[in-house]
Design an enzyme around this catalytic site. Structure first.
Site, PDB file in Angstrom:
ATOM      1  N   GLU A 184      -0.911  11.179   4.778  1.00 19.81           N
ATOM      2  CA  GLU A 184      -2.282  11.686   4.907  1.00 19.81           C
ATOM      3  C   GLU A 184      -2.383  13.047   5.598  1.00 19.81           C
ATOM      4  OE1 GLU A 184      -4.558  10.633   3.184  1.00 19.81           O
ATOM      5  OE2 GLU A 184      -4.520   8.466   2.953  1.00 19.81           O
ATOM      6  N   LYS A 216     -11.759  11.599  -4.548  1.00 27.65           N
ATOM      7  CA  LYS A 216     -13.032  12.071  -5.115  1.00 27.65           C
ATOM      8  C   LYS A 216     -14.195  11.557  -4.274  1.00 27.65           C
ATOM      9  CE  LYS A 216     -12.122  10.420  -9.340  1.00 27.65           C
ATOM     10  NZ  LYS A 216     -10.707  10.077  -9.449  1.00 27.65           N
ATOM     11  N   GLU A 217     -14.096  10.293  -3.892  1.00 29.48           N
ATOM     12  CA  GLU A 217     -15.141   9.685  -3.059  1.00 29.48           C
ATOM     13  C   GLU A 217     -15.196  10.385  -1.692  1.00 29.48           C
ATOM     14  OE1 GLU A 217     -12.775   8.217  -4.784  1.00 29.48           O
ATOM     15  OE2 GLU A 217     -13.652   6.599  -5.973  1.00 29.48           O
ATOM     16  N   ARG A 218     -14.019  10.805  -1.185  1.00 27.56           N
ATOM     17  CA  ARG A 218     -13.939  11.463   0.125  1.00 27.56           C
ATOM     18  C   ARG A 218     -14.602  12.838   0.086  1.00 27.56           C
ATOM     19  NH1 ARG A 218      -8.263  10.729   1.604  1.00 27.56           N
ATOM     20  NH2 ARG A 218      -9.035   8.610   1.865  1.00 27.56           N
ATOM     21  N   THR A 240      -5.168   2.971  -3.502  1.00 30.13           N
ATOM     22  CA  THR A 240      -6.332   3.680  -4.044  1.00 30.13           C
ATOM     23  C   THR A 240      -5.956   5.071  -4.538  1.00 30.13           C
ATOM     24  OG1 THR A 240      -6.952   4.714  -1.984  1.00 30.13           O
ATOM     25  CG2 THR A 240      -7.852   2.554  -2.377  1.00 30.13           C
ATOM     26  N   ASP A 287       0.877  -1.170   0.000  1.00 32.88           N
ATOM     27  CA  ASP A 287       0.000   0.000   0.000  1.00 32.88           C
ATOM     28  C   ASP A 287       0.923   1.232   0.000  1.00 32.88           C
ATOM     29  OD1 ASP A 287      -2.243   1.748   0.554  1.00 32.88           O
ATOM     30  OD2 ASP A 287      -1.523   1.797   2.628  1.00 32.88           O
ATOM     31  N   ASP A 319      -0.262   5.085   0.836  1.00 32.95           N
ATOM     32  CA  ASP A 319      -0.569   6.114   1.846  1.00 32.95           C
ATOM     33  C   ASP A 319      -0.622   5.515   3.241  1.00 32.95           C
ATOM     34  OD1 ASP A 319      -0.902   8.396   0.086  1.00 32.95           O
ATOM     35  OD2 ASP A 319      -2.565   7.241  -0.729  1.00 32.95           O
TER      36      ASP A 319
HETATM   37  C1  XBP Z   1      -5.407   6.040   0.403  1.00 32.92           C
HETATM   38  C2  XBP Z   1      -6.505   6.942   0.142  1.00 32.92           C
HETATM   39  C3  XBP Z   1      -6.336   7.965  -0.832  1.00 32.92           C
HETATM   40  C4  XBP Z   1      -5.594   9.195  -0.428  1.00 32.92           C
HETATM   41  C5  XBP Z   1      -5.895  10.297  -1.408  1.00 32.92           C
HETATM   42  O1  XBP Z   1      -5.916   4.810   0.924  1.00 32.92           O
HETATM   43  O2  XBP Z   1      -7.570   6.802   0.694  1.00 32.92           O
HETATM   44  O3  XBP Z   1      -7.639   8.382  -1.146  1.00 32.92           O
HETATM   45  O4  XBP Z   1      -6.007   9.630   0.841  1.00 32.92           O
HETATM   46  O5  XBP Z   1      -5.541   9.953  -2.703  1.00 32.92           O
HETATM   47  P1  XBP Z   1      -5.016   3.499   0.930  1.00 32.92           P
HETATM   48  P2  XBP Z   1      -6.361  10.522  -3.979  1.00 32.92           P
HETATM   49  O6  XBP Z   1      -3.752   3.846   1.637  1.00 32.92           O
HETATM   50  O7  XBP Z   1      -5.820   2.499   1.710  1.00 32.92           O
HETATM   51  O8  XBP Z   1      -4.778   3.070  -0.487  1.00 32.92           O
HETATM   52  O9  XBP Z   1      -6.823  11.902  -3.633  1.00 32.92           O
HETATM   53  O10 XBP Z   1      -5.350  10.509  -5.096  1.00 32.92           O
HETATM   54  O11 XBP Z   1      -7.519   9.595  -4.227  1.00 32.92           O
HETATM   55 MG    MG Z   2      -3.001   3.126   3.446  1.00 30.06          MG
END
Ligand code: XBP
Ligand code: MG
Length: 256
Positions: free
Chosen positions: A18, A54-56, A123, A9, A11
């Site tokens: 984050e 985008k979903e967030r 993601t 993974d 992030d």
């Molecule tokens: C990571 C995320 C991502 C980032 C933002 O989750 O949730 O949405 O926060 O990235 P994980 P984007 O570590 O579980 O993959 O704005 O590019 O979507």
């Molecule tokens: Mg993560």
């Protein structure tokens, strides 16, 4: 089955992106667009329940900012806002804003030397991954990874299994030939749904989450001079996550 590949993974796992990365970039993009939205550190912790930027944003409007006068084409509005956020975030990374977490480069290097295959399952947006790898591992960092699976390449983001299944298929691997590395409950659900044994490195946002079924839960991969602290599982006396420990953990993993 012998260990063939490590799947990471991004992030929260490769780097603590984050709070001081994505969150800041979202807020700057909001300000640039003339919006008075402010994602504080605690609010962002709640918003992290939803993966994908985008979903967030949509979730924020649905649950935390219901007063906002929505434009007619909300999807396009969000996509434009998110594109601006990505540009800001990439620029931050290129400026060296976020380092890798302790032990990440050490483990990647050890795995490469041992001939293990490496991949990314995330993601986040592909451009963000490229920028992070280049700014931390150098120009050739991207080539360390045989497969970089990111963002909208699959229809359903984590906690769905799609992104891990995509990597397994692209690399022609069985789940038990791999170990996944995750930092969050959503990520752990995703790798578990793909039946991949998983090591968790927690961070500030995820340290109180639940990781039933993980191979090991530690606060970081650790360095010889900076050992991990063990939160769940049996680390056989090892003080940092290395290939010897991973191979032991894999042998103990019940085949499901
Ligand atoms: C990571 C995320 C991502 C980032 C933002 O989750 O949730 O949405 O926060 O990235 P994980 P984007 O570590 O579980 O993959 O704005 O590019 O979507
Ligand atoms: Mg993560």
């Amino acid at each position: 089955m012998s260990l063939q590949a490590l799947l990471f993974d991004v992030d929260g796992t490769l780097a603590d992106t984050e709070r001081d990365g994505h969150r800041v970039a979202f807020n700057r993009a909001f300000a640039q667009a003339g919006l008075d939205w402010d994602w504080s550190v605690p609010l962002y912790g709640q918003l992290l329940q939803i993966t994908g930027g985008k979903e967030r944003i949509r979730h924020y409007l649905d649950c935390f900012n219901t007063q906002f006068q929505r434009p007619t084409n909300l999807e396009e509005f969000i996509a434009t806002l998110h594109k601006a956020k990505t540009a800001i975030y990439v620029e931050m990374l290129q400026g060296g804003a976020i380092p890798l977490r302790p032990g990440v480069k050490r483990l990647l290097t050890e795995a490469r030397q041992a001939g293990l295959r490496l991949a990314i399952a995330t993601t986040t947006t592909p451009d963000n991954v490229t920028a992070l790898l280049q700014s931390t591992l150098g120009q050739e960092g991207i080539s360390w990874f045989e497969c970089i699976a990111a963002g909208d390449v699959v229809p359903a983001k984590k906690p769905a299994a799609d992104i891990y299944r995509y990597v397994l298929q692209r690399m022609d691997l069985q789940p038990t030939q791999c170990i996944a590395f995750e930092d969050s409950e959503n990520g752990a659900k995703s790798s578990a749904a793909a039946r991949i044994p998983t090591v968790i490195t927690t961070n500030e946002y995820t340290r109180n989450q639940h990781f039933n079924g993980a191979l090991l839960v530690v606060d970081q991969l650790g360095e010889p001079q900076q050992p991990f602290s063990l939160k769940q599982g049996e680390a056989s006396g090892y003080r940092c996550v290395n290939l010897a420990l991973l191979r032991e953990l894999q042998l103990r993993y019940p085949v499901r």
